[in-house]
Structure formats: structure tokens, C-alpha cells
Design a protein around this motif. Structure first.
Motif, short mmCIF file in Angstrom:
data_model
loop_
_atom_site.label_atom_id
_atom_site.label_comp_id
_atom_site.label_asym_id
_atom_site.label_seq_id
_atom_site.Cartn_x
_atom_site.Cartn_y
_atom_site.Cartn_z
N ALA A 1 0.84 -1.19 0.00
CA ALA A 1 0.00 0.00 0.00
C ALA A 1 0.87 1.24 0.00
O ALA A 1 1.94 1.27 0.62
N ALA A 2 0.40 2.26 -0.70
CA ALA A 2 1.10 3.55 -0.74
C ALA A 2 0.09 4.66 -0.57
O ALA A 2 -0.98 4.63 -1.15
N ARG A 3 0.42 5.63 0.26
CA ARG A 3 -0.40 6.84 0.44
C ARG A 3 0.36 7.96 -0.25
O ARG A 3 1.48 8.30 0.14
N VAL A 4 -0.23 8.53 -1.31
CA VAL A 4 0.46 9.50 -2.16
C VAL A 4 0.04 10.92 -1.83
O VAL A 4 -1.14 11.20 -1.66
N GLN A 5 1.03 11.80 -1.73
CA GLN A 5 0.79 13.23 -1.52
C GLN A 5 1.27 13.96 -2.78
O GLN A 5 2.47 14.16 -2.97
N PRO A 6 0.35 14.35 -3.67
CA PRO A 6 0.76 15.06 -4.88
C PRO A 6 1.13 16.51 -4.58
O PRO A 6 0.86 17.02 -3.50
N ARG A 7 1.74 17.16 -5.56
CA ARG A 7 2.15 18.57 -5.49
C ARG A 7 3.18 18.85 -4.39
O ARG A 7 3.20 19.92 -3.80
N ALA A 8 4.02 17.88 -4.10
CA ALA A 8 5.08 18.08 -3.11
C ALA A 8 6.24 18.84 -3.75
O ALA A 8 6.31 18.96 -4.97
#
Length: 95
Positions: free
Chosen positions: A14-21
Motif C-alpha cells: 500500500a502507498a499513500r500518495v501526496q501530490p504537489r510536493a
């Protein structure tokens, strides 16, 4: 510690993605998921492509070996890497 599931198709996690970093990097662990900051925007699949490219480079596998199997339109994703073992992935990810 993230949960790695090893199957005949490869290793998934599982991966939790934070875009616009500000930059693309592993940002830690959230429960059993790997937190990943991605510099790309979540428009037209750019963040998903950046995530695939990041894991391919980090794990030393071709981009075709990395696949998002669920959560394509969500921050919570399941990523599968073909042709590797869970122990090898854990060592390369450093978690």
C-alpha cells in the motif's frame, strides 16, 4: 513497518500518495502504507506516472514491472512490482 504481500505476480504494498510536493521522495510510513510525496500534479494521471517512475528507479526495475493495481484515482493505492521478492523490496525501500 509496511505490509508486503508476495504472490506469483510479484510483491504488492500500500502507498499513500501526496501530490504537489516540493520533490518526489518517501515521506515515511502511515500505518501499513508507505507515504510517498510526489512532485507531479494529480491531473491526467501525471502523479500516477511519477509514482511508477519513482518506484522503478528506486527498486532498479523497468517501469513495465511497476503497476498500480488499485486506487488509480485515489491517494491510497496498491502498487505491485513484478519479478522481485518481498525481502528484496524491503531492503531497497529501507522500511
Amino acid at each position: 513497518m509496511i505490509a508486503l504481500r508476495e504472490t506469483a505476480a510479484g510483491v504488492s504494498f500500500a502507498a499513500r500518495v501526496q501530490p504537489r510536493a516540493s520533490r518526489t521522495a518517501i515521506a515515511g510510513v502511515m500505518g501499513e502504507a508507505l507515504r510517498v510525496a510526489v512532485a507531479a500534479t494529480p491531473v491526467e494521471g501525471k502523479a500516477n506516472e511519477a509514482l511508477i517512475r519513482f518506484f522503478a528507479e528506486l527498486l532498479g526495475v523497468p517501469r513495465s514491472a511497476v503497476e498500480i493495481v488499485s486506487g488509480g484515482a485515489s491517494r491510497n493505492k496498491v502498487v505491485r512490482v513484478a519479478g522481485v521478492s518481498a525481502e528484496w523490496v524491503r531492503g531497497r525501500l529501507g522500511v
